[in-house]
Design an enzyme around this catalytic site. Structure first.
Site, PDB file in Angstrom:
ATOM      1  N   CYS A   1     -78.369  -4.604 -16.884  1.00 16.50           N
ATOM      2  CA  CYS A   1     -77.541  -4.742 -18.166  1.00 16.50           C
ATOM      3  C   CYS A   1     -78.746  -5.057 -19.475  1.00 16.50           C
ATOM      4  O   CYS A   1     -78.354  -5.016 -20.495  1.00 16.50           O
ATOM      5  CB  CYS A   1     -76.787  -6.055 -18.093  1.00 16.50           C
TER       6      CYS A   1
ATOM      7  N   HIS B   1     -76.089 -11.651 -26.010  1.00 16.46           N
ATOM      8  CA  HIS B   1     -75.676 -11.130 -24.757  1.00 16.46           C
ATOM      9  C   HIS B   1     -73.969 -11.280 -24.585  1.00 16.46           C
ATOM     10  O   HIS B   1     -73.455 -10.583 -24.336  1.00 16.46           O
ATOM     11  CB  HIS B   1     -76.444 -11.344 -23.721  1.00 16.46           C
TER      12      HIS B   1
ATOM     13  N   HIS C   1     -68.161  -4.712 -22.042  1.00 11.75           N
ATOM     14  CA  HIS C   1     -69.652  -4.902 -21.541  1.00 11.75           C
ATOM     15  C   HIS C   1     -69.846  -3.419 -20.674  1.00 11.75           C
ATOM     16  O   HIS C   1     -69.318  -3.207 -19.560  1.00 11.75           O
ATOM     17  CB  HIS C   1     -69.788  -5.688 -20.406  1.00 11.75           C
TER      18      HIS C   1
END
Length: 467
Positions: free
Chosen positions: A212, A352, A389
């Site tokens: 990620c 994040h 995401h």
């Protein structure tokens, strides 16, 4: 120029750009490139700026639609429509409204390219056009690509497996049924190669896959390529299209995604006391990066400067994070040091903010460690609350959000944040965007495997003042 273009007579090219010295001074060309590469040795790093941005995301194709969504506080999370999600624990996702035919992809490209590659190429084309660069005056050998992705061609690989195995009923692979493009799907490096082909880049071309944080790290690697003088222009960013049954099942198995299936629009709720996991998404963002002096010389519009970048691994756990945030805090400090930016000069943090219990707690602790009391005075928000995401792509989408925030003087909100969590007690800009003069912003990423990255960006005015 296209890779298959015929050679061009240098004398017919007319005025050259800052990227390509006059061809009549071949020795000087080498000297210039050596000078650029040696700047780092003398503490004179080449400064790197963003001159083009391209975005394909849930709720918005192009930077204008993307920014409108982010500042509205609306969400693009819905029940999965790509397949029947009813057998899965998590049945929501943020899907992009992406039409490859409308994007200009022809039959051969549609046959050859995975959806993620199409996203990346579409974004690269948009960024290239926005940059104002003239392809006829670029030296292809000085143009590179750095592309990130977490699961690369997962969409096409899963489709081909289902075809080959009769939907999993036949375990013997019959090569006669194998797509002639299976290699393109199997090898991740095909993705940056497609971008290089599209923009005519013959310089360094690399693939980054750090989970990620891929979207942050791919841009960070491109910054290094320009700083060290191995390229003058880099196309950098990331793309992921992971909304497939296998990927959904993968995150189901580790309980990382939300199970709030009865309320998809409000399922992604970073830093909220009732959060229960992230919403899977797809998307891409690409940037044109250039040396600051060269961009200035050609009169380019400078969107932002990337003044600091750092990445590290916590070497702790594949999915776990230490509650004290120490490793992320150290990554932030290194990025600030490289940027020569004091912690008190950070005006906004793009978090994040995945919406998992442990991540949001970990991040909050990290900001307090890295910024001290200034963390309590700094707005922090997560765009994952609106666009989900998208794994490796999200870091680049978050860089795009930072660039737009710097340009517009607006902090995007954290949507769906209604219930406080005593362990997440900073200013998370709940529900509504906020006007604020921004000069320096921080964006961070955290990925399974222990990857943690941070980047500092400055607005064009601040970049000019630092020249």
């Amino acid at each position: 120029m296209p890779l298959d273009a015929a050679p061009v007579d240098p004398a017919s090219r007319g005025p050259v750009s800052a990227f390509e010295p006059p061809s009549s001074h071949g020795a000087d060309d080498d000297d210039d490139h050596r000078t650029n590469a040696s700047k780092e040795l003398f503490g004179l790093k080449r400064r790197v700026v963003i001159t083009g941005v391209g975005v394909r995301a849930p709720g918005g194709n192009g930077t204008r639609q993307f920014w409108e969504l982010l500042t509205s506080g609306r969400t693009a999370t819905r029940r999965i429509s790509f397949f029947d999600p009813s057998p899965y624990r998590s049945q929501v996702a943020a899907e992009a409204d992406f039409d490859p035919v409308a994007e200009g992809f022809g039959p051969r490209e549609l046959d050859r390219m995975d959806r993620a590659s199409q996203f990346a190429v579409a974004c690269a084309r948009e960024a290239f056009a926005a940059s104002g660069l003239d392809p006829d005056t670029l030296d292809p050998a000085r143009v590179g690509v750095s592309l990130g992705s977490a699961v690369a061609a997962a969409t096409s690989l899963e489709r081909e497996y289902l075809l080959l195995s009769d939907s999993g009923r036949d375990w013997e692979v019959d090569a006669a049924w194998l797509s002639r493009h299976m290699f393109d799907y199997l090898v991740p490096s095909v993705m940056p190669a497609e971008v290089a082909w599209a923009v005519g880049a013959e310089g360094p071309v690399t693939m980054v896959s750090t989970g990620c944080t891929s979207g942050l790290d791919s841009v960070g690697n491109a910054v290094r390529a320009i700083e060290e003088g191995s390229a003058d222009v880099m196309f950098a960013g990331a793309a992921d299209t992971p909304i497939t049954p296998i990927v959904v099942a993968c995150f189901d198995a580790i309980r990382a995604t939300t199970a709030r299936n009865d309320d998809p629009e409000h399922a992604s709720r970073p830093f909220d006391g009732t959060r229960d996991g992230f919403v899977l998404a797809e998307g891409a963002a690409m940037f044109v990066l250039e040396d600051y002096d060269s961009a200035l010389a050609r009169g380019a519009r400078i969107h932002a400067e990337i003044s600091g970048y750092a990445t590290r691994c916590n070497a702790y756990h594949m999915t776990g994070l230490k509650a004290d945030g120490r490793e992320m805090a150290e990554t932030i400090r290194v990025a600030l040091d490289e940027s020569r930016t004091d912690a008190t000069d950070i005006d906004y943090i793009n978090a994040h903010g995945s919406g998992t219990r442990q991540n949001d707690r970990h991040e909050t602790a990290a900001y307090k460690r890295a910024l001290g009391e200034h963390a309590r005075r700094t707005p922090v928000s997560s765009i994952k609350s609106m666009v989900g995401h998208s794994l490796g792509a999200i870091g680049s989408l978050e860089i795009a959000a930072c660039v737009l925030a710097l340009e517009h003087g607006v902090v995007p909100p954290t949507a769906n944040l209604r219930t406080s969590d005593p362990e997440c007690d900073l200013d998370y800009v709940p529900l509504e965007a906020r006007e604020r003069k921004l000069r320096s912003v921080l964006t961070v990423g955290s990925g399974f495997g222990g990857f943690q990255s941070a980047m500092v960006l400055r607005d064009a005015e601040t970049a000019g003042a630092a020249a």
